[in-house]
Design a protein around this motif. Structure first.
Motif, PDB file in Angstrom:
ATOM      1  N   PHE A 137      89.689  72.952   0.881  1.00 23.77           N
ATOM      2  CA  PHE A 137      88.840  71.770   0.783  1.00 23.77           C
ATOM      3  C   PHE A 137      87.718  71.808   1.820  1.00 23.77           C
ATOM      4  O   PHE A 137      87.808  72.462   2.851  1.00 23.77           O
ATOM      5  CB  PHE A 137      89.673  70.485   0.948  1.00 23.77           C
ATOM      6  CG  PHE A 137      90.654  70.520   2.065  1.00 23.77           C
ATOM      7  CD1 PHE A 137      92.004  70.668   1.811  1.00 23.77           C
ATOM      8  CD2 PHE A 137      90.242  70.425   3.389  1.00 23.77           C
ATOM      9  CE1 PHE A 137      92.918  70.716   2.848  1.00 23.77           C
ATOM     10  CE2 PHE A 137      91.149  70.456   4.424  1.00 23.77           C
ATOM     11  CZ  PHE A 137      92.498  70.609   4.149  1.00 23.77           C
ATOM     12  N   TYR A 138      86.682  71.067   1.500  1.00 24.86           N
ATOM     13  CA  TYR A 138      85.526  70.967   2.384  1.00 24.86           C
ATOM     14  C   TYR A 138      85.783  69.873   3.417  1.00 24.86           C
ATOM     15  O   TYR A 138      86.300  68.811   3.087  1.00 24.86           O
ATOM     16  CB  TYR A 138      84.285  70.613   1.565  1.00 24.86           C
ATOM     17  CG  TYR A 138      83.044  70.376   2.391  1.00 24.86           C
ATOM     18  CD1 TYR A 138      82.222  71.422   2.759  1.00 24.86           C
ATOM     19  CD2 TYR A 138      82.696  69.088   2.802  1.00 24.86           C
ATOM     20  CE1 TYR A 138      81.077  71.210   3.529  1.00 24.86           C
ATOM     21  CE2 TYR A 138      81.563  68.856   3.564  1.00 24.86           C
ATOM     22  CZ  TYR A 138      80.761  69.926   3.922  1.00 24.86           C
ATOM     23  OH  TYR A 138      79.645  69.703   4.680  1.00 24.86           O
ATOM     24  N   VAL A 148      86.275  64.605   8.656  1.00 22.91           N
ATOM     25  CA  VAL A 148      85.877  63.853   7.472  1.00 22.91           C
ATOM     26  C   VAL A 148      86.000  64.776   6.264  1.00 22.91           C
ATOM     27  O   VAL A 148      85.483  65.895   6.265  1.00 22.91           O
ATOM     28  CB  VAL A 148      84.423  63.351   7.578  1.00 22.91           C
ATOM     29  CG1 VAL A 148      84.022  62.599   6.301  1.00 22.91           C
ATOM     30  CG2 VAL A 148      84.256  62.449   8.790  1.00 22.91           C
ATOM     31  N   LEU A 149      86.731  64.309   5.255  1.00 22.20           N
ATOM     32  CA  LEU A 149      86.823  65.010   3.991  1.00 22.20           C
ATOM     33  C   LEU A 149      86.198  64.127   2.921  1.00 22.20           C
ATOM     34  O   LEU A 149      85.900  62.954   3.164  1.00 22.20           O
ATOM     35  CB  LEU A 149      88.281  65.315   3.621  1.00 22.20           C
ATOM     36  CG  LEU A 149      89.081  66.160   4.602  1.00 22.20           C
ATOM     37  CD1 LEU A 149      89.903  65.259   5.518  1.00 22.20           C
ATOM     38  CD2 LEU A 149      90.000  67.130   3.861  1.00 22.20           C
ATOM     39  N   TYR A 150      86.019  64.677   1.729  1.00 25.54           N
ATOM     40  CA  TYR A 150      85.446  63.914   0.630  1.00 25.54           C
ATOM     41  C   TYR A 150      86.380  64.006  -0.565  1.00 25.54           C
ATOM     42  O   TYR A 150      86.909  65.076  -0.868  1.00 25.54           O
ATOM     43  CB  TYR A 150      84.053  64.433   0.284  1.00 25.54           C
ATOM     44  CG  TYR A 150      83.094  64.290   1.440  1.00 25.54           C
ATOM     45  CD1 TYR A 150      82.405  63.099   1.653  1.00 25.54           C
ATOM     46  CD2 TYR A 150      82.918  65.331   2.352  1.00 25.54           C
ATOM     47  CE1 TYR A 150      81.551  62.951   2.738  1.00 25.54           C
ATOM     48  CE2 TYR A 150      82.067  65.185   3.442  1.00 25.54           C
ATOM     49  CZ  TYR A 150      81.382  64.003   3.626  1.00 25.54           C
ATOM     50  OH  TYR A 150      80.561  63.841   4.703  1.00 25.54           O
ATOM     51  N   VAL A 151      86.562  62.870  -1.223  1.00 24.60           N
ATOM     52  CA  VAL A 151      87.442  62.846  -2.381  1.00 24.60           C
ATOM     53  C   VAL A 151      86.672  62.389  -3.610  1.00 24.60           C
ATOM     54  O   VAL A 151      85.680  61.650  -3.507  1.00 24.60           O
ATOM     55  CB  VAL A 151      88.653  61.919  -2.175  1.00 24.60           C
ATOM     56  CG1 VAL A 151      89.496  62.376  -0.997  1.00 24.60           C
ATOM     57  CG2 VAL A 151      88.219  60.471  -1.995  1.00 24.60           C
ATOM     58  N   LEU A 152      87.132  62.851  -4.754  1.00 26.09           N
ATOM     59  CA  LEU A 152      86.649  62.355  -6.042  1.00 26.09           C
ATOM     60  C   LEU A 152      87.637  61.282  -6.468  1.00 26.09           C
ATOM     61  O   LEU A 152      88.768  61.578  -6.841  1.00 26.09           O
ATOM     62  CB  LEU A 152      86.583  63.487  -7.064  1.00 26.09           C
ATOM     63  CG  LEU A 152      86.014  63.116  -8.432  1.00 26.09           C
ATOM     64  CD1 LEU A 152      84.566  62.657  -8.304  1.00 26.09           C
ATOM     65  CD2 LEU A 152      86.110  64.303  -9.390  1.00 26.09           C
ATOM     66  N   ALA A 164      83.783  74.888  -2.995  1.00 23.91           N
ATOM     67  CA  ALA A 164      83.018  75.306  -4.177  1.00 23.91           C
ATOM     68  C   ALA A 164      82.395  74.099  -4.873  1.00 23.91           C
ATOM     69  O   ALA A 164      81.241  74.156  -5.332  1.00 23.91           O
ATOM     70  CB  ALA A 164      83.923  76.059  -5.139  1.00 23.91           C
ATOM     71  N   GLN A 165      83.130  73.010  -4.957  1.00 23.28           N
ATOM     72  CA  GLN A 165      82.601  71.804  -5.595  1.00 23.28           C
ATOM     73  C   GLN A 165      81.430  71.228  -4.807  1.00 23.28           C
ATOM     74  O   GLN A 165      80.442  70.796  -5.388  1.00 23.28           O
ATOM     75  CB  GLN A 165      83.708  70.756  -5.738  1.00 23.28           C
ATOM     76  CG  GLN A 165      84.739  71.075  -6.807  1.00 23.28           C
ATOM     77  CD  GLN A 165      85.891  70.084  -6.800  1.00 23.28           C
ATOM     78  OE1 GLN A 165      86.489  69.813  -5.755  1.00 23.28           O
ATOM     79  NE2 GLN A 165      86.209  69.539  -7.963  1.00 23.28           N
ATOM     80  N   VAL A 166      81.541  71.218  -3.497  1.00 16.94           N
ATOM     81  CA  VAL A 166      80.461  70.699  -2.659  1.00 16.94           C
ATOM     82  C   VAL A 166      79.225  71.586  -2.788  1.00 16.94           C
ATOM     83  O   VAL A 166      78.103  71.089  -2.889  1.00 16.94           O
ATOM     84  CB  VAL A 166      80.915  70.597  -1.189  1.00 16.94           C
ATOM     85  CG1 VAL A 166      79.724  70.304  -0.276  1.00 16.94           C
ATOM     86  CG2 VAL A 166      81.978  69.514  -1.038  1.00 16.94           C
TER      87      VAL A 166
END
Length: 299
Positions: A137-138, A148-152, A164-166
């Motif tokens: 994960f990014y 800090v992470l990012y979620v969908l 890869a998604q970022v």
């Protein structure tokens, strides 16, 4: 290609704004954003609803509510020059309106985790025979304690975005953070979350009106900017993801009580984040130090 064009046009416009003799008011900032956004995003109409609040209308239909609270706050505190605050917001709005995965982009939210989350993840990867250095994960470091992470965020689940998604989003780290913070601002609007007084005994302490999965992320984007700026005079505690407290730095009685409560929550909550408080210092969130906080100024 469109993303690069938008960033180029915005960059060409903004340097002339820096001649402002004093900090723009909320109304002036809103008017300036509308003017520049309509120049850069010529196919989109913008209507001012209120200070720091606009509505973006696309020719083909569809609408986006635009809040400028985060952008203005960043500019007002000197975290970003005026042109960067406006430019970054225009890029984010363009991504929200025109990204191929519009619905997904509007569901990206920031999540704060302890640094130990990385350690545990790498240990799990190592046990599974996967290279522990290939964290899927990014994430971004907020300070020595937090990331800090990012979620969908979907009705079914909250999935961490991979590197890869970022990369596929084509946004810089700055623009990704701004996008996620804007989405979080909308989340607060939809859930009607507010800062409320913690208790009759501790009138100066604030907490969120709702226990929320993203409560700790309010460090990044507040539910209510009408509150005196979080960075000015407050210590932010987040012992767990759904427990947050704002404590005035000078209130020793409240600080003592909340510190004890925070340590207990941190010890027993399965979603623990940190037993420490954090204060804004020199542009960064750092661990609160009472000695530093009361250090007398020169003279």
């Amino acid at each position: 290609m469109r993303k690069h064009w938008v960033m180029l046009v915005a960059a060409c416009l903004v340097p002339s704004w820096e001649g402002a003799a004093s900090t723009l008011t909320r109304g002036e900032f809103t008017a300036l954003f509308e003017q520049e956004a309509e120049t850069v995003l010529a196919d989109t109409g913008f209507d001012i609803v209120d200070e720091l609040h606009l509505r973006a209308n696309k020719p083909g239909g569809g609408e986006l509510i635009v809040f400028l609270d985060n952008a203005y706050h960043s500019y007002e505190l000197g975290q970003q020059p005026l042109y960067e605050a406006i430019q970054s917001k225009i890029v984010v709005v363009d991504a929200q309106l025109n990204h191929d995965s519009h619905q997904q982009v509007s569901r990206i939210l920031p999540v704060i985790k302890p640094q130990s989350f990385l350690v545990r993840t790498r240990e799990q990867l190592s046990e599974a025979g996967v290279n522990k250095d290939l964290t899927p994960f990014y994430y971004e470091h907020l300070n020595s304690d937090l990331i800090v992470l990012y979620v969908l965020d979907t009705p079914q689940s909250a999935q961490y975005l991979t590197k890869a998604q970022v990369k596929a989003l084509g946004l810089s780290a700055t623009h990704l953070r701004a996008l996620a913070n804007d989405n979080l601002q909308m989340h607060w609007q939809q859930t009607d979350a507010k800062w409320v007084v913690f208790s009759q005994e501790l009138q100066g302490v604030l907490t969120l009106s709702k226990r929320d999965f993203y409560a700790a992320s309010s460090l990044l984007a507040q539910p209510d900017w009408s509150l005196a700026a979080l960075e000015e005079g407050w210590v932010f505690f987040m012992p767990a993801r759904d427990h947050v407290y704002l404590v005035p730095r000078e209130d020793a009685f409240a600080m003592s009580h909340i510190s004890a409560l925070v340590k207990d929550i941190y010890k027993h909550n399965r979603h623990a984040i940190s037993p420490y408080g954090y204060m804004f210092d020199a542009g960064k969130w750092v661990r609160y130090s009472p000695l530093k906080a009361v250090e007398p100024s020169d003279g």
